[in-house]
Design a protein around this motif. Structure first.
Motif, PDB file in Angstrom:
ATOM      1  N   PRO A  52      -8.887   8.060   4.142  1.00  0.00           N
ATOM      2  CA  PRO A  52      -8.168   8.453   2.930  1.00  0.00           C
ATOM      3  C   PRO A  52      -7.426   7.254   2.354  1.00  0.00           C
ATOM      4  O   PRO A  52      -6.267   7.016   2.641  1.00  0.00           O
ATOM      5  CB  PRO A  52      -7.213   9.536   3.417  1.00  0.00           C
ATOM      6  N   THR A  53      -8.105   6.483   1.556  1.00  0.00           N
ATOM      7  CA  THR A  53      -7.555   5.228   1.069  1.00  0.00           C
ATOM      8  C   THR A  53      -8.002   5.017  -0.364  1.00  0.00           C
ATOM      9  O   THR A  53      -8.443   5.941  -1.029  1.00  0.00           O
ATOM     10  CB  THR A  53      -8.002   4.069   1.990  1.00  0.00           C
ATOM     11  N   VAL A  54      -7.888   3.807  -0.869  1.00  0.00           N
ATOM     12  CA  VAL A  54      -8.368   3.494  -2.208  1.00  0.00           C
ATOM     13  C   VAL A  54      -9.883   3.366  -2.161  1.00  0.00           C
ATOM     14  O   VAL A  54     -10.420   2.526  -1.449  1.00  0.00           O
ATOM     15  CB  VAL A  54      -7.749   2.178  -2.718  1.00  0.00           C
ATOM     16  N   GLY A  58     -11.535   2.616  -7.082  1.00  0.00           N
ATOM     17  CA  GLY A  58     -10.106   2.610  -7.369  1.00  0.00           C
ATOM     18  C   GLY A  58      -9.454   3.962  -7.210  1.00  0.00           C
ATOM     19  O   GLY A  58      -8.231   4.075  -7.241  1.00  0.00           O
ATOM     20  N   LEU A  59     -10.259   5.032  -7.027  1.00  0.00           N
ATOM     21  CA  LEU A  59      -9.724   6.369  -6.819  1.00  0.00           C
ATOM     22  C   LEU A  59      -8.891   6.403  -5.543  1.00  0.00           C
ATOM     23  O   LEU A  59      -9.279   5.854  -4.521  1.00  0.00           O
ATOM     24  CB  LEU A  59     -10.872   7.374  -6.711  1.00  0.00           C
ATOM     25  N   THR A  60      -7.726   7.048  -5.598  1.00  0.00           N
ATOM     26  CA  THR A  60      -6.839   7.121  -4.446  1.00  0.00           C
ATOM     27  C   THR A  60      -6.745   8.547  -3.934  1.00  0.00           C
ATOM     28  O   THR A  60      -6.534   9.474  -4.704  1.00  0.00           O
ATOM     29  CB  THR A  60      -5.423   6.633  -4.814  1.00  0.00           C
ATOM     30  N   ARG A  61      -6.925   8.726  -2.608  1.00  0.00           N
ATOM     31  CA  ARG A  61      -6.779  10.041  -1.984  1.00  0.00           C
ATOM     32  C   ARG A  61      -5.855   9.883  -0.775  1.00  0.00           C
ATOM     33  O   ARG A  61      -6.298   9.859   0.358  1.00  0.00           O
ATOM     34  CB  ARG A  61      -8.133  10.572  -1.499  1.00  0.00           C
ATOM     35  N   GLY A  62      -4.557   9.767  -1.004  1.00  0.00           N
ATOM     36  CA  GLY A  62      -3.707   9.403   0.119  1.00  0.00           C
ATOM     37  C   GLY A  62      -3.978   7.946   0.419  1.00  0.00           C
ATOM     38  O   GLY A  62      -4.906   7.366  -0.129  1.00  0.00           O
ATOM     39  N   ASP A  63      -3.213   7.322   1.280  1.00  0.00           N
ATOM     40  CA  ASP A  63      -3.447   5.891   1.352  1.00  0.00           C
ATOM     41  C   ASP A  63      -2.812   5.203   2.531  1.00  0.00           C
ATOM     42  O   ASP A  63      -1.841   5.674   3.099  1.00  0.00           O
ATOM     43  CB  ASP A  63      -2.929   5.215   0.079  1.00  0.00           C
ATOM     44  N   THR A  64      -3.412   4.077   2.873  1.00  0.00           N
ATOM     45  CA  THR A  64      -2.759   3.018   3.613  1.00  0.00           C
ATOM     46  C   THR A  64      -1.568   2.552   2.779  1.00  0.00           C
ATOM     47  O   THR A  64      -1.546   2.721   1.567  1.00  0.00           O
ATOM     48  CB  THR A  64      -3.759   1.862   3.821  1.00  0.00           C
ATOM     49  N   CYS A  65      -0.580   1.950   3.418  1.00  0.00           N
ATOM     50  CA  CYS A  65       0.592   1.429   2.709  1.00  0.00           C
ATOM     51  C   CYS A  65       0.646  -0.089   2.860  1.00  0.00           C
ATOM     52  O   CYS A  65       0.003  -0.657   3.735  1.00  0.00           O
ATOM     53  CB  CYS A  65       1.882   2.025   3.275  1.00  0.00           C
ATOM     54  N   HIS A  66       1.411  -0.726   1.996  1.00  0.00           N
ATOM     55  CA  HIS A  66       1.670  -2.155   2.169  1.00  0.00           C
ATOM     56  C   HIS A  66       3.105  -2.455   1.761  1.00  0.00           C
ATOM     57  O   HIS A  66       3.598  -1.943   0.749  1.00  0.00           O
ATOM     58  CB  HIS A  66       0.720  -3.018   1.344  1.00  0.00           C
ATOM     59  N   PRO A 144      -3.319  -2.042   0.049  1.00  0.00           N
ATOM     60  CA  PRO A 144      -4.278  -1.137   0.672  1.00  0.00           C
ATOM     61  C   PRO A 144      -5.661  -1.356   0.061  1.00  0.00           C
ATOM     62  O   PRO A 144      -5.792  -2.072  -0.935  1.00  0.00           O
ATOM     63  CB  PRO A 144      -3.740   0.255   0.310  1.00  0.00           C
ATOM     64  N   GLY A 145      -6.696  -0.724   0.645  1.00  0.00           N
ATOM     65  CA  GLY A 145      -7.987  -0.768  -0.030  1.00  0.00           C
ATOM     66  C   GLY A 145      -9.208  -1.068   0.806  1.00  0.00           C
ATOM     67  O   GLY A 145     -10.223  -1.503   0.258  1.00  0.00           O
ATOM     68  N   GLY A 146      -9.167  -0.880   2.133  1.00  0.00           N
ATOM     69  CA  GLY A 146     -10.378  -1.075   2.925  1.00  0.00           C
ATOM     70  C   GLY A 146     -10.956  -2.469   2.753  1.00  0.00           C
ATOM     71  O   GLY A 146     -10.240  -3.476   2.791  1.00  0.00           O
ATOM     72  N   ASP A 147     -12.273  -2.543   2.541  1.00  0.00           N
ATOM     73  CA  ASP A 147     -12.948  -3.839   2.424  1.00  0.00           C
ATOM     74  C   ASP A 147     -12.559  -4.605   1.166  1.00  0.00           C
ATOM     75  O   ASP A 147     -12.923  -5.774   1.017  1.00  0.00           O
ATOM     76  CB  ASP A 147     -14.468  -3.633   2.422  1.00  0.00           C
ATOM     77  N   GLN A 148     -11.844  -3.968   0.268  1.00  0.00           N
ATOM     78  CA  GLN A 148     -11.450  -4.646  -0.968  1.00  0.00           C
ATOM     79  C   GLN A 148     -10.156  -5.456  -0.811  1.00  0.00           C
ATOM     80  O   GLN A 148      -9.776  -6.195  -1.725  1.00  0.00           O
ATOM     81  CB  GLN A 148     -11.259  -3.629  -2.091  1.00  0.00           C
ATOM     82  N   TRP A 222      -7.075  -0.310 -15.535  1.00  0.00           N
ATOM     83  CA  TRP A 222      -5.927  -0.392 -14.630  1.00  0.00           C
ATOM     84  C   TRP A 222      -6.214   0.456 -13.398  1.00  0.00           C
ATOM     85  O   TRP A 222      -5.538   1.444 -13.132  1.00  0.00           O
ATOM     86  CB  TRP A 222      -4.648   0.067 -15.331  1.00  0.00           C
ATOM     87  N   THR A 223      -7.240   0.061 -12.638  1.00  0.00           N
ATOM     88  CA  THR A 223      -7.734   0.881 -11.538  1.00  0.00           C
ATOM     89  C   THR A 223      -7.754   0.164 -10.198  1.00  0.00           C
ATOM     90  O   THR A 223      -7.380   0.741  -9.181  1.00  0.00           O
ATOM     91  CB  THR A 223      -9.167   1.365 -11.855  1.00  0.00           C
ATOM     92  N   LEU A 224      -8.196  -1.076 -10.154  1.00  0.00           N
ATOM     93  CA  LEU A 224      -8.524  -1.740  -8.893  1.00  0.00           C
ATOM     94  C   LEU A 224      -7.332  -2.502  -8.317  1.00  0.00           C
ATOM     95  O   LEU A 224      -6.701  -3.296  -8.994  1.00  0.00           O
ATOM     96  CB  LEU A 224      -9.691  -2.703  -9.095  1.00  0.00           C
ATOM     97  N   GLY A 225      -7.070  -2.266  -7.055  1.00  0.00           N
ATOM     98  CA  GLY A 225      -6.023  -3.008  -6.368  1.00  0.00           C
ATOM     99  C   GLY A 225      -4.687  -2.291  -6.387  1.00  0.00           C
ATOM    100  O   GLY A 225      -4.366  -1.535  -7.309  1.00  0.00           O
TER     101      GLY A 225
END
Length: 260
Positions: A52-54, A58-66, A144-148, A222-225
């Motif tokens: 459940p990440t970015v 760029g869609l967000t479903r819950g997330d890792t934090c930074h 956040p964002g996995g491989d991105q 205004w989606t990525l990152g």
């Protein structure tokens, strides 16, 4: 050398091949190649159930934090907590937090260098970053964002270190990433020659990428990152110490820069 060999593979058009490297003569792991299945609307699929990440789009479903923090004494930290997601991880009874789930980064394939074995430390996509110079740390950043994560940080750093952007300008600038690599998370798919690009890059740039053979998914500008950063500017002072600064991302409406 190895870097020169890899550099020679760069061309004017996008490659749709899977071409793993072999540093020091190592035999590369060749995983099964399962192609990503776009949703048909120009965007990549949402994140996998276990992540459940970015998403790549760029869609967000819950997330890792930074979190980045700097203080007047020059202490600086960059942290990316992740892997104990509420919607997919077992909760420890009576303790109120979830078990970490980073073993999902391992492969159930004995030939993989990331094969699940006793004592093995799984690789991770988490990339909290510190920038230092001869005088010490100068900046902390991450997302956040996995491989991105690395892919979104690189344009920001290049814009600052080469282009002269401020941190906020570099975060706000339109960005992109490739999906032409095997996703670290299940179902571990890839998109040959895949690129996801914010439409603020401009029609000419996006059309130019497509003309070179890239499979471009154009997403909202205004989606990525979810980049954030803090830093120390020793060339300027306030009171008896250097200037401290912070920058945050408007994307997702969940990032803040604060000082006290």
């Amino acid at each position: 050398g190895y870097v020169s060999q890899r550099r020679a593979l760069l061309g004017d058009t996008a490659s749709r091949e899977w071409r793993p490297g072999a540093p020091a003569g190592a035999t590369p792991f060749r995983p099964p190649l399962r192609e990503d299945d776009p949703q048909g609307d120009g965007t990549a699929r949402p994140a996998a159930t276990g992540e459940p990440t970015v998403a790549r789009s760029g869609l967000t479903r819950g997330d890792t934090c930074h979190i980045d923090v700097v203080d007047r004494w020059g202490n600086i930290v960059s942290v990316t907590p992740s892997g104990g997601w509420l919607q997919s991880s077992p909760t420890v009874p009576g303790l109120g937090f979830c078990l970490g789930t980073r073993l999902q980064m391992c492969w159930l394939d004995d030939d993989s260098p990331s094969a699940l074995r006793p004592g093995r430390r799984p690789r991770t996509t988490l990339s909290p970053t510190l920038i230092v110079d001869d005088e010490g740390p100068v900046m902390a950043l991450g997302t956040p964002g996995g491989d991105q994560q690395d892919q979104w940080q690189l344009p920001m750093l290049l814009r600052m270190l080469v282009g002269g952007y401020s941190a906020q300008e570099a975060i706000d600038a339109p960005t992109f990433h490739t999906t032409a690599l095997i996703d670290s998370f299940w179902p571990r798919t890839w998109t040959p020659a895949g690129v996801v690009a914010e439409d603020r890059l401009g029609r000419d740039v996006i059309d130019g990428l497509r003309a070179r053979g890239h499979e471009v998914s154009s997403v909202d500008g205004w989606t990525l990152g979810r980049l954030s950063a803090v830093g120390i500017d020793r060339s300027r002072s306030v009171g008896d110490g250097p200037v401290l600064w912070a920058a945050a991302n408007a994307r997702g409406m969940s990032g803040y820069a604060a000082g006290r």
